[in-house]
Design a protein around this motif. Sequence first.
Motif, PDB file in Angstrom:
ATOM      1  N   ILE A  17       7.097 -42.723  38.030  1.00 56.83           N
ATOM      2  CA  ILE A  17       7.202 -43.928  37.192  1.00 56.83           C
ATOM      3  C   ILE A  17       6.053 -44.890  37.487  1.00 56.83           C
ATOM      4  N   THR A  18       5.714 -45.044  38.757  1.00 61.45           N
ATOM      5  CA  THR A  18       4.580 -45.897  39.122  1.00 61.45           C
ATOM      6  C   THR A  18       3.296 -45.379  38.481  1.00 61.45           C
ATOM      7  N   TRP A  19       3.120 -44.064  38.484  1.00 61.04           N
ATOM      8  CA  TRP A  19       1.921 -43.445  37.912  1.00 61.04           C
ATOM      9  C   TRP A  19       1.885 -43.602  36.386  1.00 61.04           C
ATOM     10  N   ILE A  20       3.016 -43.370  35.733  1.00 59.70           N
ATOM     11  CA  ILE A  20       3.034 -43.338  34.264  1.00 59.70           C
ATOM     12  C   ILE A  20       3.069 -44.729  33.639  1.00 59.70           C
ATOM     13  N   GLU A  23      21.308 -30.215  40.695  1.00 57.82           N
ATOM     14  CA  GLU A  23      20.943 -31.475  41.346  1.00 57.82           C
ATOM     15  C   GLU A  23      21.047 -32.649  40.370  1.00 57.82           C
ATOM     16  N   ILE A  24      20.635 -32.425  39.132  1.00 56.89           N
ATOM     17  CA  ILE A  24      20.756 -33.473  38.126  1.00 56.89           C
ATOM     18  C   ILE A  24      22.237 -33.810  37.911  1.00 56.89           C
ATOM     19  N   PRO A  31      14.197 -45.483  28.876  1.00 55.10           N
ATOM     20  CA  PRO A  31      14.925 -46.086  29.989  1.00 55.10           C
ATOM     21  C   PRO A  31      14.380 -45.689  31.356  1.00 55.10           C
ATOM     22  N   LEU A  32      13.584 -44.626  31.412  1.00 54.51           N
ATOM     23  CA  LEU A  32      13.033 -44.202  32.696  1.00 54.51           C
ATOM     24  C   LEU A  32      11.791 -45.018  33.059  1.00 54.51           C
ATOM     25  N   LEU A  92      18.104 -41.631  38.750  1.00 53.53           N
ATOM     26  CA  LEU A  92      16.792 -41.017  38.525  1.00 53.53           C
ATOM     27  C   LEU A  92      15.679 -41.978  38.929  1.00 53.53           C
ATOM     28  N   ARG A  93      15.780 -43.224  38.493  1.00 57.32           N
ATOM     29  CA  ARG A  93      14.741 -44.219  38.788  1.00 57.32           C
ATOM     30  C   ARG A  93      14.612 -44.484  40.286  1.00 57.32           C
ATOM     31  N   SER A  94      15.706 -44.381  41.023  1.00 58.23           N
ATOM     32  CA  SER A  94      15.661 -44.700  42.455  1.00 58.23           C
ATOM     33  C   SER A  94      15.270 -43.513  43.324  1.00 58.23           C
TER      34      SER A  94
END
Length: 115
Positions: free
Chosen positions: A86-89, A65-66, A17-18, A76-78
């Motif tokens: 996420i962009t990298w992976i 923080e989580i 989901p991430l 998390l995504r935002s």
Amino acid sequence: MAAVEAAAARRHPDICPLCERPIPPEAKSSRHHLTPRLKGGTHKGTVRLHQVCHSAIHARFSEAEIATRLADVESLRSDPEMAAFITWIRDKPPTFHAPTRMTRERRQTKRERNR
């Protein structure tokens, strides 16, 4: 029964989901407690993530923080740091794994707290 489940997973692997990449059976993966167990999240739900995605979360953020601001996938995504990850992976193969180190800022914060 396990062979049937493995065959089904190969046909329809879970989706992280991430990062939204498939999680095939041979990929390293783990369950992430949306609210950390140390913060009362033992029975509040988990999601299956690639291990590299799960490690990225814990390398960047404290349990507190989580629990307070990142206790769901959309938060998390935002987050800007996670968005960059996420962009990298995203273009890596589904079985991609790399060791993940704690960020410099998080290491410094932990050192200061332990003094």
